[in-house]
Design an enzyme around this catalytic site. Structure first.
Site, PDB file in Angstrom:
ATOM      1  N   ASP A  41       0.832  -1.343  -0.035  1.00 43.45           N
ATOM      2  CA  ASP A  41      -0.067  -0.050  -0.173  1.00 43.45           C
ATOM      3  C   ASP A  41       0.751   1.291  -0.081  1.00 43.45           C
ATOM      4  O   ASP A  41       0.579   2.382   0.583  1.00 43.45           O
ATOM      5  CB  ASP A  41      -0.833   0.012   1.169  1.00 43.45           C
ATOM      6  CG  ASP A  41      -1.835  -1.286   1.309  1.00 43.45           C
ATOM      7  OD1 ASP A  41      -2.240  -1.832   0.364  1.00 43.45           O
ATOM      8  OD2 ASP A  41      -1.811  -1.698   2.243  1.00 43.45           O
ATOM      9  N   LYS A  54       2.258   2.086  -5.255  1.00 38.27           N
ATOM     10  CA  LYS A  54       3.007   1.657  -6.227  1.00 38.27           C
ATOM     11  C   LYS A  54       2.033   1.605  -7.548  1.00 38.27           C
ATOM     12  O   LYS A  54       2.848   2.066  -8.485  1.00 38.27           O
ATOM     13  CB  LYS A  54       3.291  -0.024  -6.025  1.00 38.27           C
ATOM     14  CG  LYS A  54       4.052  -0.097  -5.011  1.00 38.27           C
ATOM     15  CD  LYS A  54       4.324  -1.720  -4.997  1.00 38.27           C
ATOM     16  CE  LYS A  54       3.196  -2.476  -4.493  1.00 38.27           C
ATOM     17  NZ  LYS A  54       2.953  -2.185  -3.084  1.00 38.27           N
ATOM     18  N   GLY A  94      -4.080  -4.663  -3.915  1.00 34.13           N
ATOM     19  CA  GLY A  94      -4.745  -3.687  -4.200  1.00 34.13           C
ATOM     20  C   GLY A  94      -4.285  -2.559  -4.778  1.00 34.13           C
ATOM     21  O   GLY A  94      -3.671  -2.125  -4.345  1.00 34.13           O
ATOM     22  N   HIS A  95      -4.698  -2.305  -6.171  1.00 29.91           N
ATOM     23  CA  HIS A  95      -4.128  -1.129  -6.785  1.00 29.91           C
ATOM     24  C   HIS A  95      -5.216  -0.167  -7.035  1.00 29.91           C
ATOM     25  O   HIS A  95      -6.218  -0.694  -7.555  1.00 29.91           O
ATOM     26  CB  HIS A  95      -3.247  -1.365  -8.169  1.00 29.91           C
ATOM     27  CG  HIS A  95      -2.582  -2.315  -8.177  1.00 29.91           C
ATOM     28  ND1 HIS A  95      -1.252  -2.274  -7.582  1.00 29.91           N
ATOM     29  CD2 HIS A  95      -2.586  -3.609  -8.666  1.00 29.91           C
ATOM     30  CE1 HIS A  95      -0.593  -3.517  -7.692  1.00 29.91           C
ATOM     31  NE2 HIS A  95      -1.305  -4.241  -8.296  1.00 29.91           N
ATOM     32  N   GLN A 124       2.238  -5.994  -2.851  1.00 24.89           N
ATOM     33  CA  GLN A 124       2.620  -5.888  -1.495  1.00 24.89           C
ATOM     34  C   GLN A 124       4.169  -5.309  -1.213  1.00 24.89           C
ATOM     35  O   GLN A 124       4.304  -4.340  -1.873  1.00 24.89           O
ATOM     36  CB  GLN A 124       2.660  -7.435  -1.032  1.00 24.89           C
ATOM     37  CG  GLN A 124       1.332  -7.887  -0.858  1.00 24.89           C
ATOM     38  CD  GLN A 124       1.015  -8.770  -2.143  1.00 24.89           C
ATOM     39  OE1 GLN A 124       1.655  -9.538  -2.938  1.00 24.89           O
ATOM     40  NE2 GLN A 124      -0.149  -8.916  -2.544  1.00 24.89           N
TER      41      GLN A 124
HETATM   42  P1  IMP Z   1      -2.315 -12.858   2.359  1.00 21.74           P
HETATM   43  O1  IMP Z   1      -1.167 -12.217   1.398  1.00 21.74           O
HETATM   44  O2  IMP Z   1      -3.678 -12.697   2.012  1.00 21.74           O
HETATM   45  O3  IMP Z   1      -1.792 -14.131   2.772  1.00 21.74           O
HETATM   46  O4  IMP Z   1      -1.944 -11.953   3.772  1.00 21.74           O
HETATM   47  C1  IMP Z   1      -0.806 -12.134   4.560  1.00 21.74           C
HETATM   48  C2  IMP Z   1      -0.459 -10.490   5.042  1.00 21.74           C
HETATM   49  O5  IMP Z   1      -0.006  -9.828   4.015  1.00 21.74           O
HETATM   50  C3  IMP Z   1      -1.606  -9.976   5.553  1.00 21.74           C
HETATM   51  O6  IMP Z   1      -0.853  -9.461   6.839  1.00 21.74           O
HETATM   52  C4  IMP Z   1      -2.075  -9.033   4.870  1.00 21.74           C
HETATM   53  O7  IMP Z   1      -2.933  -8.134   5.284  1.00 21.74           O
HETATM   54  C5  IMP Z   1      -0.750  -8.705   3.915  1.00 21.74           C
HETATM   55  N1  IMP Z   1      -1.320  -8.352   2.574  1.00 21.74           N
HETATM   56  C6  IMP Z   1      -1.515  -9.059   1.674  1.00 21.74           C
HETATM   57  N2  IMP Z   1      -1.625  -8.408   0.418  1.00 21.74           N
HETATM   58  C7  IMP Z   1      -1.226  -7.002   0.666  1.00 21.74           C
HETATM   59  C8  IMP Z   1      -1.362  -5.884  -0.076  1.00 21.74           C
HETATM   60  O8  IMP Z   1      -1.637  -5.787  -1.249  1.00 21.74           O
HETATM   61  N3  IMP Z   1      -1.066  -4.739   0.910  1.00 21.74           N
HETATM   62  C9  IMP Z   1      -1.057  -4.914   2.086  1.00 21.74           C
HETATM   63  N4  IMP Z   1      -0.706  -5.777   2.881  1.00 21.74           N
HETATM   64  C10 IMP Z   1      -1.217  -6.892   2.298  1.00 21.74           C
END
Ligand code: IMP
Length: 450
Positions: A12, A15, A39-40, A234
């Site tokens: 977040d 990017k 999420g973009h 991420q």
């Molecule tokens: P997962 O990727 O859904 O398995 O989540 C694992 C961890 O990564 C959690 O703490 C999520 O909140 C975090 N996370 C996954 N994708 C994002 C993203 O795009 N932005 C911020 N945090 C993310």
């Protein structure tokens, strides 16, 4: 020439805006890891596009590839493509045949595992996005995953499902002790239903000629002189190897992931530019330490609320309010080293305007010692006390005017902040985000011109 864009913090960082901007100078944009957990938000001419799987560059008509390092939920993919088409765009998205598929049972298992962890009160739930990311990568590593290529071969798909699905069902029923009778989640474990749906998905992928041998495709595009942008999702501190384990995602957002997750050579990415995207403060979705978190007293919480509202700090995928903290330089040093940043882009500088106080964490105190990088374990990181430096604040400014007039039009204190950060991490600032629209970016260096 390649440009790799990496999140420097916890995801977040904004990017999407930079990928979208520099993606305009690229011929191909490649996502190399993750799935629809990303999420973009791309704002283009006032229109807002929320994407979780389709590479951001697709909004501008650049070819978007989901590399072999990605995990692909085809339902999400087609929903996003169909929505963009309805809004008059014609995204050209290709998917690596070696990429793994997020199956419905992966999402169910993600939810169950988090529930079980939450119920045991140990506080060890990760706070995942619930998209099935972890369970899909588990199956990839466990050599029982379904790959995109398998969707194109119904017999192979059936064989894989007949092997994997009974194991998943047993996991749910015998290990987690859930009874799937009369449960709407049972469909996710029905081999015939899955086979039918995913065979149809394979047919659509084939009809629309969407699948590629990613490594070969990118090799040919490079041979033709095309420019490639690698879009990390991420961030560094939720990288499975270099992040805050176990509060991480299950892939490698750091620059090395671009190599493994797309099939280009390490020298190709290394010869190009690697730009870290930095948010001017910190936000975190989900669990895990955040030493600079603004949650100490009512005053700090009010400040966090102000920043959260102003910066729109609510999860793009989940809508969850994000935790807020001051910029943390030990985290940035780690990110710059792991990915070998050639430059950084600092976003959300407008959000910090008008504050009464501005702090930056320059190091930590741990067991009586001062350290300048992030400890390797969560337990040690949790015990770190931030060492802060207070910097000058700046007033609200007109983002559109600054974006038009350039870097020198930024308030002096904001430039001081940026130069302080660049100096501390020994990396030049390539761009400064002063608002959510792509146009609201002050560009000092276009990495494709380097
Ligand atoms: P997962 O990727 O859904 O398995 O989540 C694992 C961890 O990564 C959690 O703490 C999520 O909140 C975090 N996370 C996954 N994708 C994002 C993203 O795009 N932005 C911020 N945090 C993310």
């Amino acid at each position: 020439m390649t440009l790799t864009i990496v999140g420097s913090q916890l995801g977040d960082e904004g990017k999407g805006a930079l990928v979208d901007r520099w993606g305009g100078d690229a011929d191909v944009v490649v996502r190399y890891q993750g799935g629809d957990n990303a999420g973009h938000t791309v704002v283009e001419g006032g229109a807002e596009y929320k994407l979780s799987l389709v590479p951001s560059g697709a909004v501008r008509g650049t070819v978007g590839i989901l590399g072999n390092g990605c995990v692909v939920n085809p339902r999400t993919l087609f929903t996003e493509i169909d929505d963009l088409r309805e809004r008059g765009l014609d995204p050209d998205v290709r998917v690596a045949r070696r990429a793994h598929v997020i199956m419905p049972y992966h999402r169910v298992l993600d939810g169950i595992e988090e529930e079980v962890k939450a119920d045991d009160d140990a506080g060890d739930e990760v706070g995942t996005t619930g998209r099935g990311i972890g369970p899909t990568y588990e199956d990839k590593a466990g050599r029982r995953g379904v790959r995109v290529a398998d969707l194109l071969a119904p017999d192979v798909l059936r064989e894989k499902l007949e092997y994997a699905v009974p194991q998943k069902r047993a996991l749910v029923e015998d290990v987690y002790g859930l009874d799937l009778t009369d449960d709407d989640r049972a469909e996710a474990f029905d081999v015939d239903a899955l086979h039918e749906e995913f065979t149809r998905i394979g047919e659509r992928l084939a009809d629309e000629e969407m699948t590629v041998n990613c490594s070969d495709y990118l090799y040919r595009r490079r041979e033709a002189g095309d420019r490639i942008l690698f879009e990390g999702a991420q961030g560094t501190h939720i990288d499975i190897d270099h992040g805050n384990y176990p509060f991480v995602t299950s892939s490698n957002p750091t620059a090395g992931g671009a190599v493994v997750g797309s099939g280009v050579g390490v020298t190709t990415v290394g010869d190009g530019e690697v730009v870290g995207i930095v948010k001017a403060y910190l936000s975190r979705v989900g669990s895990g330490p955040l030493p600079t978190e603004l949650d100490g007293d009512a005053e700090e919480e009010a400040l966090a609320d102000e920043i959260r509202e102003k910066g729109g700090e609510f999860g793009t995928v989940t809508g969850r309010p994000r935790r807020i903290g001051w910029l943390d330089l030990p985290m940035l040093r780690h990110a710059a080293r792991v990915s070998g940043f050639t430059g950084v882009a600092v976003n959300h500088v407008d959000v910090l305007a008008g504050l009464d106080e501005l702090k930056v964490c320059t190091g930590y105190e741990l067991d009586g010692e001062e350290i300048d990088t992030v400890p390797t374990t969560t337990e040690r990181w949790e015990r770190c006390e931030p060492v802060f430096e207070t910097l000058d604040t700046w007033d609200e400014f007109d983002s559109a005017a600054v974006a038009e007039d350039g870097y020198d039009a930024l308030p002096e204190a904001a430039r001081g902040y940026l130069e302080f950060v660049a100096d501390e991490i020994d990396t030049p600032v390539y761009a400064v985000g002063v608002g959510p629209d792509r146009e609201e970016t002050v560009e000092l260096t276009n990495p494709f011109d380097e």
